[in-house]
Design an enzyme around this catalytic site. Structure first.
Site, PDB file in Angstrom:
ATOM      1  N   PRO A  81       0.808  -1.217   0.000  1.00 31.73           N
ATOM      2  CA  PRO A  81       0.000   0.000   0.000  1.00 31.73           C
ATOM      3  C   PRO A  81       0.842   1.268   0.000  1.00 31.73           C
ATOM      4  CG  PRO A  81      -0.762  -1.544   1.668  1.00 31.73           C
ATOM      5  CD  PRO A  81       0.557  -2.050   1.179  1.00 31.73           C
ATOM      6  N   CYS A  82       0.301   2.318  -0.621  1.00 30.02           N
ATOM      7  CA  CYS A  82       0.936   3.634  -0.560  1.00 30.02           C
ATOM      8  C   CYS A  82       0.473   4.300   0.727  1.00 30.02           C
ATOM      9  CB  CYS A  82       0.533   4.476  -1.769  1.00 30.02           C
ATOM     10  SG  CYS A  82       1.214   6.143  -1.765  1.00 30.02           S
ATOM     11  N   GLN A  83       1.404   4.522   1.643  1.00 36.61           N
ATOM     12  CA  GLN A  83       1.056   5.117   2.930  1.00 36.61           C
ATOM     13  C   GLN A  83       2.061   6.216   3.271  1.00 36.61           C
ATOM     14  OE1 GLN A  83       1.348   1.112   4.665  1.00 36.61           O
ATOM     15  NE2 GLN A  83      -0.676   1.435   5.549  1.00 36.61           N
TER      16      GLN A  83
END
Length: 421
Positions: A81-83
């Site tokens: 995920p892009c976090q």
């Protein structure tokens, strides 16, 4: 030569499907897939159904995995995920990353196993995240930590449809390579990062680009006191392709030079479907809801504070045209929302949603790959997956690089830097 792979955040096995299609000897020796907060682990069950239930398949939180127990590998793969990747000082504990951010588990795996090569996938907004306030910080953090561990890095934001696939899906692919590899030395000997990314990148063989890059820019991840200083102050505008070698960055904007066949929605849509629930007219009000969601609108709305404002958005094609690749498929596919595909059925002419098999084809999985789980889960899995065929094309470039690696050192011989985060 060993060609062992570990797959993190494996989902239903997209990376493995892509690499297996090469028939070039890649062998997955470890895979981890765990969906937090869910009793039913449908993705893991699907993975096991195709590849067998053995000690190499892990269904626990990756944060709880002892990374040193993962078998030795030549390639680490995974989509994550892009976090927010910010870090902070934490007193006597030193430096630590934001809780729950899965990048640090990838980083810990790299430190524990030191694979010569890494291939990762993420959403396109990673290159600009977390936004205008500190554009590019999150992707810069990935470069910074990989550089600390002794890797060079290349990236390419790839729209699958630009290379003949049936979906306009933009994703960032990150290829990292240890500094003691022949490949790293080959790029160093060029003394030209621009030439390296244009003519010698891992993507170049099967994903050709036009020779002229626009918006070219150089930068560096050097000169920061520590990782916290980097997290607080780094900002850089990364373009859709680039390279990092020894802290130095070159980036530019490329255009595809692909001249092969383009697969359209029409090519992957079934001639007929048996599931009557897919048709819009089987439930009252669905057609009107889709027409509203996909239509142009400008309407007054009221915020929670009582402030009134006008919300506007442009219209989109309805139904989706079959003479183009599909739009980006999301995990909400099949629900009533603006992003869901609606097509005209080939046999009846009635408007309908995509069948799960058509969703699998959008991601270039074999037909029926997600059979055995609830239909809503099948849509979710495909919306969360990657285009397997893109992995195959990148994997062909990795194969060429591997053939030149005649003296790869085992991880045990690689000096590990003491990184605290």
């Amino acid at each position: 030569m060993n060609k062992r792979v570990a797959e993190l955040f494996a989902g239903v096995g997209g990376f493995r499907v892509g690499l297996d299609a090469l028939n070039s000897g890649w062998k997955t020796v470890y895979a981890n897939q765990w969906e937090p907060g869910r009793k039913n682990q449908y993705a893991f069950d699907c993975y096991v159904r195709h590849y067998g239930d053995s000690s190499i398949n892990s269904n626990i939180d990756i944060n709880k995995v002892d990374k040193t127990t993962i078998p030795d590998i030549e390639l680490l793969v995974g989509g994550f995920p892009c976090q927010d990747y910010s870090v902070a000082h934490s007193g006597a504990q030193g430096i630590e990353g934001k809780k729950g951010v899965l990048w640090w588990d990838i980083r810990d795996t790299v430190e524990a196993k030191m694979p010569p090569f890494i291939l990762l996938e993420n959403v396109d907004r990673l290159l600009s995240s977390p936004g205008p306030r500190q554009r590019g910080r999150d992707f810069g953090m990935i470069l910074f930590t990989l550089n600390q561990l002794g890797y060079g890095v290349q990236w390419r934001m790839i729209n699958a449809a630009d290379y003949g696939f049936p979906q306009r899906r933009r994703r960032v692919f990150i290829f990292a390579y240890r500094k003691d590899t022949e490949y790293y030395r080959e790029l160093e000997d060029l003394h030209d990062l621009k030439k390296a990314i244009k003519d010698h990148s891992v993507y170049h063989k099967e994903l050709p680009i036009k020779k002229h890059l626009t918006l070219q820019k150089k930068g560096s991840i050097d000169g920061y006191l520590d990782i916290v200083d980097f997290s607080d102050n780094f900002s850089f505008k990364f373009e859709n392709t680039g390279i990092m070698q020894d802290s130095e960055i070159f980036t530019g904007k490329y255009e595809s030079a692909y001249e092969g066949k383009h697969v359209l929605l029409d090519d992957i849509v079934l001639d007929s479907v048996d599931d009557e629930e897919l048709f819009i007219d089987t439930k009252p009000g669905r057609l009107e809801k889709f027409e509203y969601l996909k239509g142009a609108k400008k309407e007054e709305r009221t915020a929670k504070t009582g402030f009134k404002y006008y919300y506007s958005e442009g219209g989109m094609s309805f139904p989706d045209p079959l003479d183009r690749p599909g739009r980006t498929m999301l995990t909400s596919e099949h629900s009533i929302n603006r992003s869901t595909h609606v097509i005209k059925d080939k046999q009846t002419g009635r408007l309908r949603l995509l069948d799960p098999v058509e969703c699998e084809r959008l991601q270039t999985f074999p037909d029926g790959w997600t059979e055995g789980m609830p239909k809503t889960a099948r849509y979710f899995m495909m919306g969360n997956a990657l285009v397997c065929g893109v992995v195959t094309k990148i994997g062909s470039g990795i194969d060429d690089i591997m053939e030149r690696e005649t003296n790869l050192k085992p991880a045990s011989e690689i000096v590990k830097l003491n990184i605290k985060h």
